[in-house]
Design a protein around this motif. Structure first.
Motif, short mmCIF file in Angstrom:
data_model
loop_
_atom_site.label_atom_id
_atom_site.label_comp_id
_atom_site.label_asym_id
_atom_site.label_seq_id
_atom_site.Cartn_x
_atom_site.Cartn_y
_atom_site.Cartn_z
N ASP A 54 0.82 -1.21 0.00
CA ASP A 54 0.00 0.00 0.00
C ASP A 54 0.85 1.26 0.00
O ASP A 54 0.58 2.21 -0.75
CB ASP A 54 -0.91 0.01 1.23
N VAL A 55 1.87 1.30 0.84
CA VAL A 55 2.66 2.51 0.99
C VAL A 55 3.60 2.72 -0.19
O VAL A 55 3.67 3.82 -0.76
CB VAL A 55 3.44 2.49 2.32
N LEU A 56 4.31 1.68 -0.59
CA LEU A 56 5.27 1.84 -1.68
C LEU A 56 4.58 2.12 -3.01
O LEU A 56 5.15 2.78 -3.88
CB LEU A 56 6.20 0.63 -1.78
N ALA A 57 3.36 1.63 -3.17
CA ALA A 57 2.64 1.88 -4.43
C ALA A 57 2.29 3.35 -4.61
O ALA A 57 2.00 3.78 -5.73
CB ALA A 57 1.37 1.03 -4.48
N THR A 58 2.29 4.11 -3.52
CA THR A 58 1.98 5.54 -3.61
C THR A 58 3.24 6.41 -3.68
O THR A 58 3.14 7.63 -3.77
CB THR A 58 1.15 5.99 -2.39
N ALA A 59 4.40 5.79 -3.62
CA ALA A 59 5.65 6.56 -3.62
C ALA A 59 5.89 7.19 -4.99
O ALA A 59 5.44 6.69 -6.02
CB ALA A 59 6.81 5.66 -3.24
N ARG A 60 6.63 8.29 -4.98
CA ARG A 60 7.02 8.98 -6.20
C ARG A 60 8.50 9.35 -6.09
O ARG A 60 9.06 9.36 -4.99
CB ARG A 60 6.17 10.24 -6.39
N PRO A 61 9.15 9.67 -7.20
CA PRO A 61 10.58 10.00 -7.12
C PRO A 61 10.90 11.13 -6.17
O PRO A 61 11.98 11.14 -5.56
CB PRO A 61 10.92 10.37 -8.57
N ASP A 62 9.96 12.10 -6.00
CA ASP A 62 10.25 13.21 -5.10
C ASP A 62 9.81 12.95 -3.66
O ASP A 62 9.99 13.81 -2.78
CB ASP A 62 9.64 14.51 -5.62
N THR A 63 9.22 11.78 -3.39
CA THR A 63 8.93 11.40 -2.01
C THR A 63 10.25 11.28 -1.25
O THR A 63 11.21 10.69 -1.76
CB THR A 63 8.20 10.04 -1.96
N THR A 64 10.31 11.83 -0.06
CA THR A 64 11.56 11.71 0.70
C THR A 64 11.57 10.40 1.49
O THR A 64 10.52 9.78 1.74
CB THR A 64 11.75 12.87 1.67
N GLU A 65 12.76 10.01 1.90
CA GLU A 65 12.90 8.79 2.70
C GLU A 65 12.13 8.91 4.01
O GLU A 65 11.45 7.95 4.43
CB GLU A 65 14.39 8.53 2.97
N LEU A 84 13.58 9.90 -3.00
CA LEU A 84 13.83 8.53 -3.43
C LEU A 84 14.59 8.49 -4.76
O LEU A 84 15.41 7.59 -4.97
CB LEU A 84 12.51 7.77 -3.56
N GLY A 85 14.28 9.40 -5.65
CA GLY A 85 14.92 9.33 -6.96
C GLY A 85 14.38 8.19 -7.79
O GLY A 85 13.21 7.81 -7.67
N ARG A 86 15.22 7.60 -8.59
CA ARG A 86 14.72 6.60 -9.54
C ARG A 86 14.56 5.20 -8.95
O ARG A 86 13.88 4.35 -9.55
CB ARG A 86 15.66 6.51 -10.75
N ARG A 87 15.11 4.95 -7.76
CA ARG A 87 15.04 3.59 -7.21
C ARG A 87 15.26 3.67 -5.70
O ARG A 87 16.05 4.48 -5.22
CB ARG A 87 16.13 2.73 -7.86
N ALA A 88 14.54 2.82 -4.93
CA ALA A 88 14.66 2.90 -3.48
C ALA A 88 14.36 1.56 -2.83
O ALA A 88 13.66 0.71 -3.39
CB ALA A 88 13.70 3.95 -2.93
N MET A 89 14.90 1.39 -1.63
CA MET A 89 14.66 0.21 -0.80
C MET A 89 14.00 0.65 0.49
O MET A 89 14.34 1.69 1.06
CB MET A 89 15.99 -0.48 -0.48
#
Length: 357
Positions: free
Chosen positions: A149-160, A201-206
Motif C-alpha cells: 500500500d505505501v510503496l505503491a503511492t511513492a514517487r521519485p520526489d517522495t523523501t525517505e 527517493l529518486g529513480r530507485r529505493a529500498m
C-alpha cells in the motif's frame, strides 16, 4: 489481553522445567524482551522501545512470579498478563532483577540466569506452537500488505522520511511496534543499513521494516523503481534471488546453522558476487521473538527444526532480498507475502521483484 493460550503456556512451562531438570536447578530468572514475551505468550513488557523490560520473571517449580514496578503492576495485571502469573509490585526505584530472584519457593538458592542457558532457551523457542504460528502469519501478511500500500503511492520526489513515516503510521495502526525502519533512495543506494534522511527517493529505493506484535517480530525488505532498471540492476536482482534460493535449500530439519552459513558464503561466489560478499552485512538467521534469534555465524551450531521461523537477508551492491519464512512439513512457507506485489518464481517459490511504477 494478550492472546495467550493455556495449552501453549503449559508447553512452554514444561520446556523450562525440562531445562531446570537437566541443570539440576529449581528456578530460572527471565529478564530480556525475547525470553519474557516468548514465555508470556505475547505480553508487552516494555514502555520505551529503547529501554529495558519493565518486568522480570522467576519461573520455579511452584509457579510463575512476575515482578514489575508499582506504577506498572495494575495495568500489567489487567491488560497484559495471562492467567496463572503471580504479580509482585516493586517500588519504582527498586531493582527488578534482585527482587525477582528473591520471590518464589526457591528464593534460598540463586536462580539460573538467562546467560547460563542461552542455547537451551533458544531451542525452547525454536519450534513455534500452532497459536504462535497463526499470529506470526497474520502479522507477516499484514506487514507485506502495508508495504504494498505505501510503496505503491511513492514517487521519485517522495523523501525517505516521508516513506518511513507512512510505513510507521500503518504499522502502529495495526497494533504493532516498528522496531526497524530503513530507507535508501537512489543517491544512498550503497548503504545496507540506511536510516532515513530528507533525501528524495529518486529513480530507485529500498524500504525495510521489522515490526513486533504479540512479541513476534516480522521482517521484510522491498524495492521500488520509477524506470525500467538497468541491465546490471536486473542481473544483480536475479542473482541475489538465486543466492537466497540456495539458502532456502539448505534450511532443512536437522541442518546445523554453522553449515548453512558455510553454504551462504559459497552461494555468493557461485552466483557471481565474490567470495567475500558475506562480510559486508549479516546474513540473517532464525526469527520469531527476536529480529534474529540469533544472527547466523560460523560459531552458531543450533540445529534447524520443523515449524521454526527464519529471516535470511542476502545482499550485494545495490541489492537485497528479505522475507519472514517458516519451515513447515511442506517446505519453506513465505509469511510476508501479498499477492498484489510483483513476483517471479525462483526454484519453485514465488519471490518478490522490484515494484516498477
Amino acid at each position: 489481553m494478550p492472546p495467550a493460550s493455556p495449552a501453549d503456556r503449559d508447553v512452554k512451562r514444561r520446556r523450562v522445567l525440562d531445562i531446570l531438570d537437566a541443570k539440576g536447578r529449581d528456578s530460572l530468572l527471565l529478564t530480556t524482551h525475547t525470553a519474557l514475551t516468548w514465555y508470556l505468550d505475547g505480553s508487552r513488557v516494555h514502555v520505551s522501545l529503547a529501554g529495558d523490560p519493565i518486568a522480570a520473571m522467576l519461573v520455579d517449580r511452584d509457579g510463575d512470579h512476575l515482578v514489575t514496578f508499582n506504577n506498572e503492576a495494575g495495568r500489567m495485571a489487567a491488560e497484559e498478563l495471562p492467567a496463572g502469573v503471580s504479580v509482585h509490585p516493586l517500588p519504582w526505584y527498586g531493582n527488578l532483577h534482585e527482587a525477582a530472584a528473591a520471590v518464589g519457593s526457591s528464593s534460598n538458592s540463586a536462580p539460573l540466569a538467562e546467560a547460563e542457558i542461552a542455547a537451551e532457551l533458544r531451542a525452547a523457542r525454536q519450534q513455534l506452537l500452532p497459536g504462535e504460528s497463526a499470529r506470526y502469519a497474520h502479522l507477516s501478511a499484514e506487514l507485506a500488505g502495508i508495504m504494498t500500500d505505501v510503496l505503491a503511492t511513492a514517487r521519485p520526489d517522495t523523501t525517505e522520511f516521508e516513506l518511513v513515516s507512512a510505513l510507521a503510521r500503518r504499522v502502529v495502526a495495526a497494533g504493532a511496534e516498528p522496531l526497524v525502519l530503513l530507507c535508501n533512495g537512489h543517491s544512498r543506494g550503497t548503504f545496507r543499513h540506511p536510516l532515513a534522511t530528507h533525501s528524495p527517493l529518486g529513480r530507485r529505493a529500498m524500504a525495510v521494516v521489522c515490526a513486533r506484535r504479540d512479541g513476534l517480530v516480522a521482517n521484510i525488505t522491498r524495492w521500488v523503481r520509477f524506470d525500467a532498471g538497468t541491465p546490471e540492476e536486473l542481473d544483480a536482482e536475479a542473482r541475489i534471488a538465486a543466492v537466497e534460493a540456495d539458502i532456502f535449500d539448505a534450511t532443512v530439519p536437522g541442518a546445523r546453522l554453522d553449515r548453512i552459513f558455510a553454504e551462504i558464503k559459497a552461494a555468493y561466489a557461485r552466483h557471481g558476487f565474490g567470495a567475500d560478499q558475506w562480510e559486508h552485512h549479516h546474513q540473517g538467521g532464525p526469527a520469531g521473538y527476536a529480529g534474529r534469534d540469533p544472527r547466523v555465524t560460523a560459531a552458531v551450531t543450533d540445529t534447524v527444526v520443523l515449524n521454526q521461523p527464519f529471516t535470511w537477508n542476502p545482499s550485494g551492491p545495490g541489492v537485497k532480498i528479505e522475507d519472514t519464512i517458516q519451515l513447515t512439513e511442506s517446505g519453506i512457507t513465505v509469511l510476508t507475502v501479498d499477492g498484489r506485489w510483483p513476483a517471479t518464481t525462483v526454484n519453485g517459490l514465488k519471490r518478490p521483484q522490484t515494484l516498477q511504477l
